[in-house]
Design a protein around this motif. Structure first.
Motif, short mmCIF file in Angstrom:
data_model
loop_
_atom_site.label_atom_id
_atom_site.label_comp_id
_atom_site.label_asym_id
_atom_site.label_seq_id
_atom_site.Cartn_x
_atom_site.Cartn_y
_atom_site.Cartn_z
N ALA A 159 -1.69 4.27 7.26
CA ALA A 159 -0.37 3.70 7.54
C ALA A 159 -0.12 3.56 9.03
O ALA A 159 0.67 2.73 9.46
N ALA A 161 0.05 -2.51 8.92
CA ALA A 161 1.44 -2.86 8.60
C ALA A 161 1.45 -3.69 7.33
O ALA A 161 0.47 -4.35 6.99
N LYS A 162 2.56 -3.64 6.61
CA LYS A 162 2.69 -4.43 5.39
C LYS A 162 2.70 -5.92 5.73
O LYS A 162 3.24 -6.34 6.76
N ASP A 167 3.75 -9.53 5.95
CA ASP A 167 4.94 -10.37 5.89
C ASP A 167 4.44 -11.81 5.79
O ASP A 167 3.90 -12.35 6.77
N GLN A 226 -5.27 -6.98 6.66
CA GLN A 226 -4.10 -6.53 7.41
C GLN A 226 -4.46 -5.43 8.40
O GLN A 226 -5.13 -4.45 8.04
N GLU A 230 -1.44 -2.39 -2.41
CA GLU A 230 -0.20 -1.68 -2.08
C GLU A 230 -0.19 -1.27 -0.62
O GLU A 230 0.85 -1.34 0.06
N LEU A 231 -1.35 -0.84 -0.12
CA LEU A 231 -1.44 -0.38 1.26
C LEU A 231 -1.05 -1.48 2.25
O LEU A 231 -0.35 -1.23 3.22
N ILE A 232 -1.54 -2.70 1.98
CA ILE A 232 -1.31 -3.79 2.95
C ILE A 232 -0.16 -4.70 2.53
O ILE A 232 0.16 -5.66 3.24
N GLY A 233 0.47 -4.41 1.37
CA GLY A 233 1.60 -5.22 0.94
C GLY A 233 1.19 -6.60 0.47
O GLY A 233 1.92 -7.58 0.68
N TYR A 234 0.03 -6.67 -0.18
CA TYR A 234 -0.52 -7.96 -0.61
C TYR A 234 -0.36 -8.12 -2.12
O TYR A 234 -0.71 -7.23 -2.89
N ASP A 235 0.18 -9.25 -2.53
CA ASP A 235 0.40 -9.52 -3.95
C ASP A 235 -0.83 -10.27 -4.49
O ASP A 235 -1.03 -11.45 -4.19
N LYS A 294 -8.48 -7.69 2.45
CA LYS A 294 -7.74 -7.92 1.20
C LYS A 294 -8.69 -7.88 0.01
O LYS A 294 -9.86 -8.26 0.11
#
Length: 526
Positions: A26, A30-31, A33, A46, A117-122, A415
């Motif tokens: 973390a 960063a997540k 955007d 990411q 989840e770690l990188i905020g990727y869907d 990713k």
């Protein structure tokens, strides 16, 4: 005395370690955007920001390196998917059989969900359009070229010929061109070399000694044939346009070369991929810098291309890599060690993904240092040290910004792919091949009239001429013999004619002389 048991990690300890890893991650990631991700780009992963390759600069080539098991194949798969989704056709070699899964929709797995989840990727699981190719025609569409299209330089590399032998091969190609002898498959070249041997006396005067080097080439051809080279040479030859197809919905087809068996003949593998790059360079028109590449070409196990390569071959590789950019083709080399790629080629590679390297020996330590120096330094961390600390799925990433300059290196979580991770079943592969847009185009071998057949006809014609000459020679000798008898008869007849004319005349003259003498004697007596 009982042995003391080694304590094992409890579930709580494992959970604590996982939590610590997540906390450490973390700090460096960063997540995502989506607003920060440029529209015309392919997402890599990411770091403290999104890492991506701009499509407009994807033809500036790239390098993906890392030790075995560090995640290179997943990175390659993810990039191939992203380019395909952006409408860019892709060519890649499936060395281990893992990449075939790109044709099937992926499923959620533990590590995929954790990474996402770690990188905020869907992750949007999906399949991608795929064409399977196979030089042996077993697990994909057959892929062939002709001997002429490969050319003497690459063929010499394939057969590991010496300089003298390569010279003879160049002579063979020149004679084939001058005498309109199409060289399509191996038997065409073998027949041509046999023909050169039959005409060695006349050719040596013009080209020099070709007998001894020719024998070595013929032996190399036999070895190449035993390694499966006969499957590679022939018609119908591969059309480059079939590697640059897009599906009806606009996605680029991913051409997957089945290479697990091919890797047993590494020289054939490397020569074939170099041939493909060279063909693209020769055939494709100049397009400058398009908005997105016309094709992205992944060269896996790239060290096989450069290992023990002669200078002429390295110069050709450098030329192709440097100039194919303007044809709209991006070339991405995939290998374990960044030092596998010569400096003359490496300096052409603008987009870089460096997975972990291990440094247990002085040579490996040198490789780590060399890899670190290829990046634009980041003051936030020690690049050389970080390369050895990267975990599976982590990489150091540097791509080109809008000005074409390398970005500062960043520690990145790659990713996860959206397609299946792992190979297809035989039935799934067969279904993909059956619905392929090139189904039926390359399945049947075409053996048209070429050098082998033409030279066979020449040999038959020469044999017929020799037989006719031999027969004519016998008749000429008989005529000469018969002519001698007629000549003798002529002189005999002439002699007889003279004898018949002269002898009576001489007799008459003699008789007249005797009569005159007799009369003269009578007169004197009187």
């Amino acid at each position: 005395m009982a042995r003391k048991k080694t304590p094992t990690k409890t579930a709580a300890a494992k959970s604590k370690a996982a939590a610590k890893d997540a906390a450490d991650a973390a700090e460096i990631v960063a997540k995502l955007d989506p607003a920060e991700l440029p529209e015309e780009s392919v997402y890599l992963g990411q770091s403290v920001k999104p890492e991506f390759i701009l499509l407009k600069l994807a033809n500036r080539h790239g390098l993906i390196t890392g030790a075995t098991g560090t995640g290179k194949t997943v990175t390659l798969q993810g990039l191939a998917e992203s380019f395909s989704t952006a409408g860019v056709p892709v060519f890649c070699a499936d060395v281990k059989g893992d990449l075939s899964g790109v044709a099937e929709m992926g499923v959620a797995k533990g590590w995929i969900e954790e990474r996402a989840e770690l990188i905020g990727y869907d992750v949007e699981f999906s399949a991608h359009p795929v064409i399977f190719w196979d030089l042996f025609g077993e697990q994909g569409h057959p892929i062939r070229t002709t001997v002429t299209e490969l050319g003497p330089l690459l063929l010499s590399r394939l057969m590991d010929l010496s300089e003298a032998q390569e010279g003879v091969l160049n002579i063979a190609f020149k004679i084939a061109d001058d005498e309109k002898l199409p060289l399509l498959d191996l038997k065409d070249l073998q027949s041509l070399l046999e023909d050169l041997a039959a005409r060695a006396d006349t050719l040596t005067t013009k080209y020099g000694n070709i007998t001894k080097p020719r024998s070595r080439i013929q032996r190399s051809l036999l070895v190449l044939e035993q390694q499966g080279g006969q499957h590679f040479f022939g018609e119908p030859a591969l059309k480059i346009d079939d590697l640059m197809r897009t599906s009806p919905d606009g996605a680029g087809y991913i051409s997957v070369l089945v290479a697990d068996k091919l890797m047993q003949s590494p020289r054939l593998y490397a020569t074939f991929l170099l041939f493909l790059m060279s063909e693209m360079f020769e055939e494709l028109p100049e397009v400058g810098d398009p908005e997105k590449p016309k094709l992205v070409f992944f060269f896996d196990e790239a060290h096989l291309l450069f290992r023990d390569a002669p200078k002429a071959l390295l110069e050709k590789v450098e030329q192709v890599v440097r100039l194919i950019r303007s044809k709209g083709v991006g070339v991405y080399f995939v290998t374990q060690n960044p030092m596998d790629v010569p400096d003359t080629v490496s300096r052409q590679l603008g987009n870089r993904v460096q997975h972990a390297l291990r440094a247990f020996s002085p040579l490996e330590q040198k490789a780590v240092k060399a890899a670190a120096t290829t990046f634009r330094a980041n003051p936030a961390f020690d690049t050389e040290k970080t390369i050895m600390e990267l975990g599976i799925g982590e990489a150091l990433v540097s791509s080109l910004d809008r000005k074409g300059q390398p970005t500062m290196v960043e520690r990145t979580y790659v990713k996860p792919p959206s397609s299946q991770v792992g190979p297809l079943t035989a039935a799934e592969r067969k279904a993909v091949i059956k619905k392929s847009p090139v189904a039926g185009e390359y399945d049947e071998v075409v053996d048209r009239n070429s050098a082998h057949e033409i030279l066979q006809e020449r040999t038959k014609a020469r044999a017929a001429e020799a037989a006719e000459a031999e027969a004519s020679g016998g008749k000429t000798a008989a005529r000469k013999s018969a002519g001698g008898s007629r000549s003798d008869g002529f002189w005999t007849t002439l002699g007889k004619s003279i004898a018949r004319s002269v002898v009576p005349m001489a007799t008459r003259v003699l008789e007249d002389a005797i009569k005159r003498n007799a009369l003269g004697g009578i007169s004197r007596k009187r």
